[in-house]
Design a protein around this motif. Structure first.
Motif, PDB file in Angstrom:
ATOM      1  N   PHE A   1     -19.495   7.579  23.850  1.00  0.00           N
ATOM      2  CA  PHE A   1     -20.696   7.754  24.189  1.00  0.00           C
ATOM      3  C   PHE A   1     -21.677   8.816  23.010  1.00  0.00           C
ATOM      4  CE2 PHE A   1     -19.011   8.376  28.593  1.00  0.00           C
ATOM      5  CZ  PHE A   1     -20.179   7.590  29.246  1.00  0.00           C
ATOM      6  N   ASP A   2     -20.756   9.020  21.904  1.00  0.00           N
ATOM      7  CA  ASP A   2     -21.045   9.801  21.109  1.00  0.00           C
ATOM      8  C   ASP A   2     -22.055   9.176  20.593  1.00  0.00           C
ATOM      9  OD1 ASP A   2     -21.034  12.756  19.151  1.00  0.00           O
ATOM     10  OD2 ASP A   2     -20.295  10.872  18.052  1.00  0.00           O
ATOM     11  N   LYS A   3     -21.786   7.951  20.116  1.00  0.00           N
ATOM     12  CA  LYS A   3     -22.214   6.856  19.105  1.00  0.00           C
ATOM     13  C   LYS A   3     -23.477   6.609  19.066  1.00  0.00           C
ATOM     14  CE  LYS A   3     -17.453   4.549  18.927  1.00  0.00           C
ATOM     15  NZ  LYS A   3     -16.871   3.387  18.736  1.00  0.00           N
ATOM     16  N   ARG A   4     -23.709   6.850  21.275  1.00  0.00           N
ATOM     17  CA  ARG A   4     -25.336   6.662  21.176  1.00  0.00           C
ATOM     18  C   ARG A   4     -26.282   8.591  21.027  1.00  0.00           C
ATOM     19  NH1 ARG A   4     -26.675   2.096  26.026  1.00  0.00           N
ATOM     20  NH2 ARG A   4     -25.140   1.016  24.963  1.00  0.00           N
ATOM     21  N   PHE A   5     -25.856   9.032  20.888  1.00  0.00           N
ATOM     22  CA  PHE A   5     -26.761  10.573  20.794  1.00  0.00           C
ATOM     23  C   PHE A   5     -27.354  10.706  19.848  1.00  0.00           C
ATOM     24  CE2 PHE A   5     -22.704  13.417  23.003  1.00  0.00           C
ATOM     25  CZ  PHE A   5     -22.969  13.299  24.194  1.00  0.00           C
TER      26      PHE A   5
ATOM     27  N   GLY B   1     -13.940  17.556  21.635  1.00  0.00           N
ATOM     28  CA  GLY B   1     -14.401  19.265  21.600  1.00  0.00           C
ATOM     29  C   GLY B   1     -15.579  19.588  21.213  1.00  0.00           C
ATOM     30  N   GLN B   2     -15.124  20.906  20.191  1.00  0.00           N
ATOM     31  CA  GLN B   2     -15.943  22.191  19.264  1.00  0.00           C
ATOM     32  C   GLN B   2     -15.927  21.266  18.215  1.00  0.00           C
ATOM     33  OE1 GLN B   2     -14.432  25.813  19.243  1.00  0.00           O
ATOM     34  NE2 GLN B   2     -16.758  26.539  19.100  1.00  0.00           N
ATOM     35  N   GLY B   3     -16.696  21.032  17.417  1.00  0.00           N
ATOM     36  CA  GLY B   3     -17.237  20.814  16.913  1.00  0.00           C
ATOM     37  C   GLY B   3     -16.938  19.121  16.156  1.00  0.00           C
ATOM     38  N   GLY B   4     -17.195  18.285  17.741  1.00  0.00           N
ATOM     39  CA  GLY B   4     -16.442  16.850  17.861  1.00  0.00           C
ATOM     40  C   GLY B   4     -14.841  16.222  17.623  1.00  0.00           C
ATOM     41  N   LYS B   5     -14.775  17.316  17.195  1.00  0.00           N
ATOM     42  CA  LYS B   5     -13.395  16.947  17.395  1.00  0.00           C
ATOM     43  C   LYS B   5     -11.922  16.296  18.194  1.00  0.00           C
ATOM     44  CE  LYS B   5      -8.553  19.768  16.556  1.00  0.00           C
ATOM     45  NZ  LYS B   5      -8.089  20.789  15.720  1.00  0.00           N
ATOM     46  N   PRO B   6     -11.399  15.673  18.430  1.00  0.00           N
ATOM     47  CA  PRO B   6     -10.962  14.965  19.401  1.00  0.00           C
ATOM     48  C   PRO B   6      -9.832  14.834  19.926  1.00  0.00           C
ATOM     49  CG  PRO B   6     -10.044  13.968  17.339  1.00  0.00           C
ATOM     50  CD  PRO B   6     -11.332  15.082  17.195  1.00  0.00           C
ATOM     51  N   PHE B   7      -9.452  15.689  21.382  1.00  0.00           N
ATOM     52  CA  PHE B   7      -8.074  15.955  21.759  1.00  0.00           C
ATOM     53  C   PHE B   7      -8.087  15.031  23.433  1.00  0.00           C
ATOM     54  CE2 PHE B   7     -11.669  17.923  24.246  1.00  0.00           C
ATOM     55  CZ  PHE B   7     -11.282  19.103  25.447  1.00  0.00           C
ATOM     56  N   LYS B   8      -7.326  15.272  23.924  1.00  0.00           N
ATOM     57  CA  LYS B   8      -6.657  14.245  24.862  1.00  0.00           C
ATOM     58  C   LYS B   8      -6.674  15.672  26.092  1.00  0.00           C
ATOM     59  CE  LYS B   8      -3.651  10.872  23.987  1.00  0.00           C
ATOM     60  NZ  LYS B   8      -2.320  10.606  23.879  1.00  0.00           N
TER      61      LYS B   8
ATOM     62  N   LEU C   1     -16.740  14.707  26.477  1.00  0.00           N
ATOM     63  CA  LEU C   1     -16.697  13.037  26.792  1.00  0.00           C
ATOM     64  C   LEU C   1     -16.370  12.348  25.522  1.00  0.00           C
ATOM     65  CD1 LEU C   1     -20.651  13.268  27.157  1.00  0.00           C
ATOM     66  CD2 LEU C   1     -19.583  13.606  29.021  1.00  0.00           C
ATOM     67  N   LEU C   2     -16.161  11.060  26.312  1.00  0.00           N
ATOM     68  CA  LEU C   2     -15.364  10.281  25.371  1.00  0.00           C
ATOM     69  C   LEU C   2     -16.240   9.672  24.073  1.00  0.00           C
ATOM     70  CD1 LEU C   2     -15.013   7.296  28.153  1.00  0.00           C
ATOM     71  CD2 LEU C   2     -12.614   8.523  26.696  1.00  0.00           C
ATOM     72  N   ALA C   3     -15.678   9.274  22.829  1.00  0.00           N
ATOM     73  CA  ALA C   3     -16.553   9.294  21.460  1.00  0.00           C
ATOM     74  C   ALA C   3     -17.399   7.722  21.207  1.00  0.00           C
ATOM     75  CB  ALA C   3     -15.169   9.082  20.913  1.00  0.00           C
TER      76      ALA C   3
END
Length: 201
Positions: free
Chosen positions: A121-125, A48-55, A117-119
């Motif tokens: 995907f972030d690894k490839r950003f 979510g915002q700030g890259g913070k994970p949430f469900k 998005l799932l984390a």
């Protein structure tokens, strides 16, 4: 200033929507319960915002939650054969997304914003793509009215970053009302793959 007002309006309308759409929420609960075994509500960790994970919360629409994602393809590309009969109806009508009103009420999401998005995907950003984390993720967004899950991953990022950089009341209104048109037509009939530097809201 607008962003603070937007957050307050999100929570107010989320509470109102939970009341107004309670019959649809009940319908979703009944249909998923009758469709087979498994949890009625499916929670999946997203950023979510700030890259913070949430469900994120959704009605369960697949017969298995162990679904591999191809990070090089459209987000909706996998798992089509795993979607249940009821799940197809819930997804097409977007009723499966209604539990995310709770995410909005909790302040984790907004009505309008980049889809979370799932984390993985972030690894490839690339660095510029993470600018989307400056705003809360949303139920609908600029990428969603331009083809949503049928866009390339990079195309979605371009729209998401454009939104984060150009957030305004008028842009939110345009996306909000255009969302209803997309629901009627279908995302697959609204595909507009963007060109970097030539994005039209």
């Amino acid at each position: 200033m607008y962003y603070k007002v937007k957050c307050l309006l999100d929570r107010f309308f989320a509470l109102l929507s939970l009341i107004l759409f309670s019959p649809l929420l009940l319908l979703g609960v009944i249909l998923v319960a009758l469709d087979g075994k498994g949890n009625i509500i499916f929670g999946q960790e997203r950023l979510g915002q700030g890259g913070k994970p949430f469900k994120t919360l959704k009605f369960r629409t697949m017969d298995s939650i162990s679904v591999p994602f191809d990070l090089d393809k459209s987000i909706s590309a996998p798992s089509e054969n795993r979607i249940t009969g009821v799940g197809k109806f819930l997804r097409k009508s977007k009723i499966d997304e209604l539990p995310q009103l709770v995410n909005i009420l909790k302040g984790e999401m907004s009505f309008i914003g980049p889809r979370p998005l799932l984390a993985d995907f972030d690894k490839r950003f690339e660095g510029w793509e993470r600018k989307k984390y400056e705003v809360k993720p949303g139920l609908s967004g600029l990428a969603q009215i331009k083809g949503g899950a049928y866009l390339s991953i990079k195309g979605r990022s371009l729209y998401d970053v454009y939104y984060a950089e150009n957030l305004s009341f008028f842009l939110d209104c345009k996306i909000f009302f255009k969302t209803f048109a997309v629901l009627l037509k279908g995302e697959n009939r609204c595909i507009q793959e963007p060109e970097e530097g030539k994005i039209k809201p």
